[in-house]
Design a protein around this motif. Structure first.
Motif, mmCIF file in Angstrom:
data_model
loop_
_atom_site.group_PDB
_atom_site.id
_atom_site.type_symbol
_atom_site.label_atom_id
_atom_site.label_comp_id
_atom_site.label_asym_id
_atom_site.label_seq_id
_atom_site.Cartn_x
_atom_site.Cartn_y
_atom_site.Cartn_z
ATOM 1 N N UNK A 131 7.515 20.806 65.043
ATOM 2 C CA UNK A 131 6.464 21.259 65.964
ATOM 3 C C UNK A 131 5.478 22.193 65.273
ATOM 4 N N UNK A 132 5.888 22.790 64.155
ATOM 5 C CA UNK A 132 4.969 23.655 63.412
ATOM 6 C C UNK A 132 3.933 22.842 62.639
ATOM 7 N N UNK A 133 4.224 21.576 62.407
ATOM 8 C CA UNK A 133 3.416 20.761 61.513
ATOM 9 C C UNK A 133 2.734 19.595 62.218
ATOM 10 N N UNK A 134 3.461 18.959 63.127
ATOM 11 C CA UNK A 134 3.023 17.661 63.647
ATOM 12 C C UNK A 134 1.688 17.724 64.386
ATOM 13 N N UNK A 148 3.522 5.730 57.954
ATOM 14 C CA UNK A 148 4.117 6.971 58.474
ATOM 15 C C UNK A 148 5.436 6.650 59.179
ATOM 16 N N UNK A 149 5.396 5.639 60.030
ATOM 17 C CA UNK A 149 6.608 5.262 60.767
ATOM 18 C C UNK A 149 7.676 4.729 59.810
ATOM 19 N N UNK A 150 7.246 3.878 58.897
ATOM 20 C CA UNK A 150 8.208 3.293 57.948
ATOM 21 C C UNK A 150 8.865 4.392 57.098
ATOM 22 N N UNK A 151 8.038 5.313 56.591
ATOM 23 C CA UNK A 151 8.560 6.374 55.724
ATOM 24 C C UNK A 151 9.522 7.278 56.494
ATOM 25 N N UNK A 198 16.534 12.905 47.562
ATOM 26 C CA UNK A 198 15.368 13.794 47.415
ATOM 27 C C UNK A 198 14.244 13.526 48.416
ATOM 28 N N UNK A 199 14.554 12.926 49.548
ATOM 29 C CA UNK A 199 13.495 12.523 50.476
ATOM 30 C C UNK A 199 13.434 13.467 51.681
ATOM 31 N N UNK A 200 12.189 13.731 52.121
ATOM 32 C CA UNK A 200 12.009 14.496 53.352
ATOM 33 C C UNK A 200 11.035 13.742 54.250
ATOM 34 N N UNK A 201 11.313 13.780 55.536
ATOM 35 C CA UNK A 201 10.427 13.123 56.489
ATOM 36 C C UNK A 201 9.096 13.850 56.560
ATOM 37 N N UNK A 202 8.009 13.093 56.649
ATOM 38 C CA UNK A 202 6.685 13.713 56.696
ATOM 39 C C UNK A 202 6.447 14.462 58.005
ATOM 40 N N UNK A 203 7.204 14.149 59.047
ATOM 41 C CA UNK A 203 7.048 14.910 60.293
ATOM 42 C C UNK A 203 7.549 16.351 60.128
ATOM 43 N N UNK A 220 -4.740 19.295 53.199
ATOM 44 C CA UNK A 220 -3.689 20.190 52.682
ATOM 45 C C UNK A 220 -2.321 19.517 52.844
ATOM 46 N N UNK A 221 -2.100 18.917 54.009
ATOM 47 C CA UNK A 221 -0.829 18.207 54.219
ATOM 48 C C UNK A 221 -0.675 17.061 53.228
ATOM 49 N N UNK A 222 -1.779 16.366 52.942
ATOM 50 C CA UNK A 222 -1.699 15.255 51.987
ATOM 51 C C UNK A 222 -1.221 15.735 50.619
ATOM 52 N N UNK A 223 -1.704 16.907 50.211
ATOM 53 C CA UNK A 223 -1.263 17.461 48.924
ATOM 54 C C UNK A 223 0.247 17.697 48.953
ATOM 55 N N UNK A 224 0.730 18.258 50.050
ATOM 56 C CA UNK A 224 2.166 18.543 50.156
ATOM 57 C C UNK A 224 2.978 17.246 50.198
ATOM 58 N N UNK A 225 2.482 16.262 50.941
ATOM 59 C CA UNK A 225 3.206 14.991 51.025
ATOM 60 C C UNK A 225 3.183 14.253 49.690
#
Lengths: 262, 261
Positions: A90-93, A242-245, A56-61, A153-158
């Motif tokens: 590229x849409x998010x980073x 961020x890198x570890x995740x 169930x994991x997705x990369x934050x990038x 907003x990204x923090x909420x999604x993450x």
């Protein structure tokens, strides 16, 4: 080297660009190496366009994954941007990039370690002229607050991603793997970094002149001010998580690690 | 416990100068200014040095010790090893007059450019009433002892003489922030901060905070909040639109024109 600065007419004639005897170059060198390593790693991952989802994991990038090309399970809100032909990252980073690039701490970090302006206090910089943040592009650092708002907003999604990481493959709740803990820790660190931001401090109450007329905002400002004193620490800690995740998701998605503990 | 310290002291004037070597007795508990005074008393009676309180409160004995901007009276000799060569120079951002004495009149010219505190016109002196929470932010900045070490270390002027005309340095940007945060000040100082005092030149490298002998958080509590207040007005269209509808919106006037330094 500068000829109009410490060598300017009238000043004490001292040839040395600095008379500091301590190892002033260590900190900017470390910062340069660490930030360069992060830029190289994140660029590699953003353009990789694979190994960013392992249920169930997705990369934050890659979250929220909005492109039609996103792998099943990773798609966010139906992946509405179907015409996008490049890596979904590229849409998010660019949002966290903009947030960190305009961050008051990172400005100190890169002005010192990359632009050597100055490399350290009382160490002459190698530039003949200097206009600071008065002209394009660096004047854009003044819109740091907008990067903060998008970052929140990204923090909420993450954070939602971290909550979803407590699901089992069949969709039931109760899964706790190492990845769950890493994504949760990362979300927490990103919140601490964002809330300790100087623009956040201004928005919650710093811009007020009469605190006594706004007791709730004064309390919020006081709380954020305490976090703000550790902003540099949270900048580095969150950069590390961020890198570890992301690397953990990469390992899981590429099959390098597997098992119920993942 | 006495030992002989190895000193290199800059001697000269605005035309020429050099670092001269000396050996001077040091006693336990002494500071750099004590040693400079002993040097003056025993070997170099013509050594020029500005000092006053010897207690870190007058801001007179600003200099650079081993390349770091410091108050000589607050730099203890036991922070150096006994065989270490200690280099003492005048501040390198301001014109030197002689030896360790610099001409800091730039700072006074910039101070005069800051519009004075302007309370409401109908408020008489003696009638000022302020809540503590409203003034305590500004009170931190009142600890400043005018040593000008922050302006000395700021690379905007230190490394670029030509910026002195358009930049007032952290000391006076902090003064503007102090007044802008003052609950009884009626003047909007954001425009003058940018146009007359060069706030945009500051790139947040925090050297001013590092050298402040009063440990004032110049960057975090004055310069960045001032930059954010300027951004509210100058770079944030949403904030400007919202201000139009805000109840009790600010009614402050722009700062009056001030004489250029």
């Amino acid at each position: 080297m500068a000829t109009t600065g410490i060598d300017a007419p009238g000043r004490a004639k001292i040839a040395a660009k600095t008379l500091r005897t301590d190892r002033w170059w260590v900190q900017p060198l470390f910062t340069f190496l660490a930030l360069t390593a992060f830029v190289v790693y994140s660029t590699w991952r953003v353009f990789m366009n694979k190994y960013y989802y392992s249920d169930p994991y997705i990369s934050l990038f890659y979250s929220p994954c909005l492109a039609g090309s996103c792998v099943p399970g990773a798609q966010f809100a139906g992946a509405p941007i179907t015409w996008w032909a490049f890596s979904p990252a590229l849409l998010i980073a660019w949002i966290p990039l903009a947030f960190r690039f305009t961050c008051y701490y990172y400005r100190k970090a890169y002005f010192r370690s990359f632009w050597l302006s100055p490399p350290a206090c009382a160490v002459a910089e190698p530039h003949g002229s200097y206009s600071g943040e008065t002209k394009l592009p660096l004047i854009l650092n003044n819109v740091h607050r907008y990067a903060l708002y998008l970052g929140l907003v990204l923090n909420v999604i993450l954070t939602w991603d971290a909550i979803l990481a407590f699901r089992n493959p069949d969709g039931s709740w109760g899964h706790v793997g190492l990845g769950t803990l890493i994504l949760t820790l990362n979300a927490f660190c990103l919140w601490m970094y964002s809330l300790s931001c100087h623009s956040c401090r201004n928005a919650v109450g710093g811009r007020i002149t009469h605190f006594s007329k706004h007791p709730v905002r004064y309390q919020m400002w006081t709380f954020i001010s305490k976090l703000n004193t550790h902003h540099m620490r949270w900048a580095w800690v969150s950069l590390s998580t961020v890198v570890i995740a992301d690397f953990y998701v990469y390992l899981a998605a590429s099959g390098a690690i597997s098992g119920s503990w993942v | 416990m006495t030992y002989k310290a190895k000193l290199r002291v800059w001697r000269g004037d605005d035309e020429s100068g050099d670092l001269k070597n000396y050996e001077v007795d040091v006693n336990e508990g002494e500071v750099v200014l004590d040693i400079v005074h002993r040097l003056q008393a025993t070997q170099a009676p013509d050594l020029a040095v500005r000092w006053n309180c010897k207690a870190g409160k007058c801001g007179s004995c600003s200099a650079e010790v081993n390349g770091k901007p410091r108050l000589m009276c607050m730099t203890r000799m036991n922070t150096f090893t006994e065989d270490e060569v200690i280099t003492i120079t005048p501040m390198r951002t301001f014109p030197v007059i002689r030896d360790l004495v610099t001409d800091v009149s730039y700072n006074y010219a910039k101070a005069r450019m800051v519009p004075a505190f302007a309370p409401p016109a109908d408020l008489e002196p003696g009638d000022y009433r302020m809540a503590q929470v409203d003034v305590e932010r500004s009170q931190e900045f009142r600890k400043c002892i005018e040593c000008f070490l922050c302006n000395n270390v700021c690379h905007v002027m230190r490394d670029h003489e030509d910026n002195k005309a358009s930049f007032s340095g952290p000391r006076f940007l902090m003064r503007i922030a102090e007044l802008d945060m003052h609950p009884l000040d009626t003047v909007d100082r954001r425009q003058t901060a940018v146009e007359d005092h060069g706030l945009g030149y500051c790139n947040i490298t925090k050297c001013c905070t590092e050298v402040c002998p009063e440990h004032i958080h110049i960057t975090d509590n004055a310069l960045i909040p001032l930059k954010e207040r300027v951004a509210d007005r100058k770079y944030d269209p949403l904030f400007s639109v919202a201000s139009l509808f805000r109840k009790g919106k600010e009614k402050r006037a722009a700062a009056p024109a001030t004489p250029k330094g």
